[in-house]
Design a protein around this motif. Sequence first.
Motif, PDB file in Angstrom:
ATOM      1  N   ALA A 153       0.846  -1.191   0.000  1.00 16.14           N
ATOM      2  CA  ALA A 153       0.000   0.000   0.000  1.00 16.14           C
ATOM      3  C   ALA A 153       0.882   1.242   0.000  1.00 16.14           C
ATOM      4  CB  ALA A 153      -0.906   0.000   1.224  1.00 16.14           C
ATOM      5  N   GLY A 154       0.491   2.251  -0.785  1.00 18.65           N
ATOM      6  CA  GLY A 154       1.276   3.466  -0.904  1.00 18.65           C
ATOM      7  C   GLY A 154       2.135   3.512  -2.143  1.00 18.65           C
ATOM      8  N   GLN A 155       2.443   2.348  -2.726  1.00 17.82           N
ATOM      9  CA  GLN A 155       3.176   2.333  -3.983  1.00 17.82           C
ATOM     10  C   GLN A 155       2.233   2.669  -5.135  1.00 17.82           C
ATOM     11  OE1 GLN A 155       4.974  -1.687  -3.815  1.00 17.82           O
ATOM     12  NE2 GLN A 155       6.971  -0.660  -3.840  1.00 17.82           N
TER      13      GLN A 155
ATOM     14  N   TRP B  23      -0.507   5.445 -13.989  1.00 16.05           N
ATOM     15  CA  TRP B  23      -0.022   5.133 -12.650  1.00 16.05           C
ATOM     16  C   TRP B  23      -1.122   5.383 -11.629  1.00 16.05           C
ATOM     17  CZ3 TRP B  23       4.161   2.371 -12.156  1.00 16.05           C
ATOM     18  CH2 TRP B  23       5.140   2.426 -13.145  1.00 16.05           C
ATOM     19  N   ARG B  24      -1.443   4.360 -10.819  1.00 15.10           N
ATOM     20  CA  ARG B  24      -2.478   4.445  -9.787  1.00 15.10           C
ATOM     21  C   ARG B  24      -1.845   4.142  -8.432  1.00 15.10           C
ATOM     22  NH1 ARG B  24      -6.130   6.710 -13.276  1.00 15.10           N
ATOM     23  NH2 ARG B  24      -6.726   5.273 -14.940  1.00 15.10           N
ATOM     24  N   THR B  25      -2.264   4.879  -7.418  1.00 11.90           N
ATOM     25  CA  THR B  25      -1.763   4.636  -6.071  1.00 11.90           C
ATOM     26  C   THR B  25      -2.522   3.481  -5.429  1.00 11.90           C
ATOM     27  OG1 THR B  25      -1.188   6.960  -5.788  1.00 11.90           O
ATOM     28  CG2 THR B  25      -1.396   5.644  -3.786  1.00 11.90           C
ATOM     29  N   VAL B  26      -1.795   2.556  -4.814  1.00  8.24           N
ATOM     30  CA  VAL B  26      -2.409   1.405  -4.141  1.00  8.24           C
ATOM     31  C   VAL B  26      -2.875   1.852  -2.756  1.00  8.24           C
ATOM     32  CG1 VAL B  26      -2.036  -0.925  -3.275  1.00  8.24           C
ATOM     33  CG2 VAL B  26      -0.920  -0.177  -5.400  1.00  8.24           C
ATOM     34  N   ARG B  27      -4.179   1.755  -2.522  1.00  5.36           N
ATOM     35  CA  ARG B  27      -4.737   2.140  -1.226  1.00  5.36           C
ATOM     36  C   ARG B  27      -4.674   1.004  -0.217  1.00  5.36           C
ATOM     37  NH1 ARG B  27      -3.972   7.327  -1.453  1.00  5.36           N
ATOM     38  NH2 ARG B  27      -5.400   8.466  -2.811  1.00  5.36           N
ATOM     39  N   SER B  28      -4.890  -0.194  -0.679  1.00  3.78           N
ATOM     40  CA  SER B  28      -4.828  -1.339   0.233  1.00  3.78           C
ATOM     41  C   SER B  28      -4.542  -2.597  -0.558  1.00  3.78           C
ATOM     42  CB  SER B  28      -6.142  -1.495   1.014  1.00  3.78           C
ATOM     43  OG  SER B  28      -7.214  -1.820   0.147  1.00  3.78           O
ATOM     44  N   VAL B  29      -4.038  -3.607   0.140  1.00  5.86           N
ATOM     45  CA  VAL B  29      -3.704  -4.899  -0.472  1.00  5.86           C
ATOM     46  C   VAL B  29      -4.305  -5.996   0.397  1.00  5.86           C
ATOM     47  CG1 VAL B  29      -1.856  -6.431  -1.231  1.00  5.86           C
ATOM     48  CG2 VAL B  29      -1.514  -3.954  -1.307  1.00  5.86           C
ATOM     49  N   ARG B  30      -4.957  -6.961  -0.240  1.00  5.24           N
ATOM     50  CA  ARG B  30      -5.478  -8.090   0.520  1.00  5.24           C
ATOM     51  C   ARG B  30      -5.332  -9.368  -0.300  1.00  5.24           C
ATOM     52  NH1 ARG B  30     -10.349  -5.882  -1.496  1.00  5.24           N
ATOM     53  NH2 ARG B  30     -11.715  -7.422  -2.510  1.00  5.24           N
ATOM     54  N   GLY B  31      -5.348 -10.488   0.371  1.00  4.76           N
ATOM     55  CA  GLY B  31      -5.217 -11.777  -0.291  1.00  4.76           C
ATOM     56  C   GLY B  31      -6.543 -12.494  -0.385  1.00  4.76           C
ATOM     57  N   GLU B  32      -6.735 -13.204  -1.486  1.00  3.86           N
ATOM     58  CA  GLU B  32      -7.900 -14.066  -1.677  1.00  3.86           C
ATOM     59  C   GLU B  32      -7.419 -15.348  -2.345  1.00  3.86           C
ATOM     60  OE1 GLU B  32     -10.896 -12.141  -3.977  1.00  3.86           O
ATOM     61  OE2 GLU B  32     -11.370 -10.637  -2.444  1.00  3.86           O
ATOM     62  N   ARG B  33      -8.364 -16.213  -2.676  1.00  6.68           N
ATOM     63  CA  ARG B  33      -8.038 -17.415  -3.432  1.00  6.68           C
ATOM     64  C   ARG B  33      -9.068 -17.590  -4.531  1.00  6.68           C
ATOM     65  NH1 ARG B  33      -4.042 -20.022  -0.859  1.00  6.68           N
ATOM     66  NH2 ARG B  33      -4.084 -21.739  -2.330  1.00  6.68           N
ATOM     67  N   TYR B  34      -8.593 -18.018  -5.712  1.00  5.80           N
ATOM     68  CA  TYR B  34      -9.515 -18.373  -6.780  1.00  5.80           C
ATOM     69  C   TYR B  34     -10.331 -19.588  -6.348  1.00  5.80           C
ATOM     70  CZ  TYR B  34      -7.095 -15.333 -10.123  1.00  5.80           C
ATOM     71  OH  TYR B  34      -6.544 -14.267 -10.780  1.00  5.80           O
TER      72      TYR B  34
ATOM     73  N   VAL C 258      -5.438  -8.766  -4.297  1.00  2.00           N
ATOM     74  CA  VAL C 258      -6.395  -7.743  -4.711  1.00  2.00           C
ATOM     75  C   VAL C 258      -5.832  -6.381  -4.320  1.00  2.00           C
ATOM     76  CG1 VAL C 258      -8.756  -6.877  -4.535  1.00  2.00           C
ATOM     77  CG2 VAL C 258      -8.308  -9.340  -4.383  1.00  2.00           C
ATOM     78  N   LEU C 259      -5.610  -5.530  -5.316  1.00  2.91           N
ATOM     79  CA  LEU C 259      -5.076  -4.192  -5.094  1.00  2.91           C
ATOM     80  C   LEU C 259      -6.202  -3.177  -5.252  1.00  2.91           C
ATOM     81  CD1 LEU C 259      -1.795  -4.420  -7.232  1.00  2.91           C
ATOM     82  CD2 LEU C 259      -2.137  -5.088  -4.845  1.00  2.91           C
ATOM     83  N   GLU C 260      -6.567  -2.521  -4.157  1.00  2.28           N
ATOM     84  CA  GLU C 260      -7.548  -1.438  -4.219  1.00  2.28           C
ATOM     85  C   GLU C 260      -6.805  -0.158  -4.587  1.00  2.28           C
ATOM     86  OE1 GLU C 260     -10.731  -1.655  -3.960  1.00  2.28           O
ATOM     87  OE2 GLU C 260     -11.015  -3.672  -3.122  1.00  2.28           O
ATOM     88  N   LEU C 261      -7.264   0.516  -5.634  1.00  4.26           N
ATOM     89  CA  LEU C 261      -6.552   1.669  -6.174  1.00  4.26           C
ATOM     90  C   LEU C 261      -7.281   2.972  -5.851  1.00  4.26           C
ATOM     91  CD1 LEU C 261      -5.762   0.157  -9.685  1.00  4.26           C
ATOM     92  CD2 LEU C 261      -4.414  -0.023  -7.571  1.00  4.26           C
ATOM     93  N   ASP C 262      -6.570   4.077  -6.042  1.00  3.84           N
ATOM     94  CA  ASP C 262      -7.177   5.376  -5.772  1.00  3.84           C
ATOM     95  C   ASP C 262      -8.174   5.771  -6.850  1.00  3.84           C
ATOM     96  OD1 ASP C 262      -5.285   5.721  -7.755  1.00  3.84           O
ATOM     97  OD2 ASP C 262      -4.643   7.702  -7.058  1.00  3.84           O
ATOM     98  N   GLU C 263      -8.126   5.086  -7.994  1.00  2.34           N
ATOM     99  CA  GLU C 263      -9.032   5.394  -9.093  1.00  2.34           C
ATOM    100  C   GLU C 263      -9.256   4.139  -9.916  1.00  2.34           C
ATOM    101  OE1 GLU C 263      -9.230   8.442 -12.961  1.00  2.34           O
ATOM    102  OE2 GLU C 263      -7.682   8.653 -11.427  1.00  2.34           O
ATOM    103  N   GLY C 264     -10.497   3.927 -10.328  1.00  4.33           N
ATOM    104  CA  GLY C 264     -10.802   2.778 -11.160  1.00  4.33           C
ATOM    105  C   GLY C 264     -11.052   1.518 -10.345  1.00  4.33           C
ATOM    106  N   PRO C 265     -11.358   0.402 -11.033  1.00  6.09           N
ATOM    107  CA  PRO C 265     -11.659  -0.850 -10.341  1.00  6.09           C
ATOM    108  C   PRO C 265     -10.419  -1.453  -9.700  1.00  6.09           C
ATOM    109  CG  PRO C 265     -11.517  -1.210 -12.710  1.00  6.09           C
ATOM    110  CD  PRO C 265     -11.431   0.270 -12.511  1.00  6.09           C
TER     111      PRO C 265
END
Length: 212
Positions: free
Chosen positions: A155-157, A165-176, A184-191
């Motif tokens: 997060a923050g990169q 270039w989008r700023t990463v707000r948060s990072v979390r793990g999931e499984r297919y 899963v990278l939540e960004l400052d803009e877009g999906p």
Amino acid sequence: MADPSSTREVTFRLARHRRSVPRVRALLLAVLHGWEAGQEVAETAELVLSELVTNALRVRAPQDRQVGVRIAHSADEGLLRLEVSDAGAGTPEVRAPGADETGGRGLLLVDALTLRWGVTGRAAGIGKTIWAELKATDLAPARTGTEVAAVTVRAGQCVQAWDAWRTVRSVRGERYASGGPVVVLELDEGPALRLHAAEPVNVRDNGEDGPR
């Protein structure tokens, strides 16, 4: 042979649902807008990728098997390559449907609109990849960054998504559903970006000037 450093790409996965066709169109157009593709290239690519994804969604495959999409541009060769992977068996062929048939013309359209296309077996796992290439010589030069595995992003990169270039707000793990690890990278803009843990992604520190 093309220099790998001259090739940029975006990959993502789609659920086996009819809503994935309009979604893939929107994602493709966002990518090509960032790459500054002309209207003719964008419209042709949209038609071709829509047909390839539609075909992939129609094949018989387990519902939890996703459809993989890769959009790549080789500056050396001046080619835009579209790839769609599915878990279905068999090899698609161009058909000549009758005048009263409402379907079956997808690959005819792909064959008419592209420079070339083909089918390959997937390097890992079951199924196949259908690819198609279009001439695209006037796309903007690629912007670069440091390529790392998605699992290492913090997060923050900033990450390169849809060629911006989008700023990463948060990072979390999931499984297919198949059990594979997902970041899963939540960004400052877009999906949000949902990436396989080992999938490469371009990153830079926030505040660092990106290449122009």
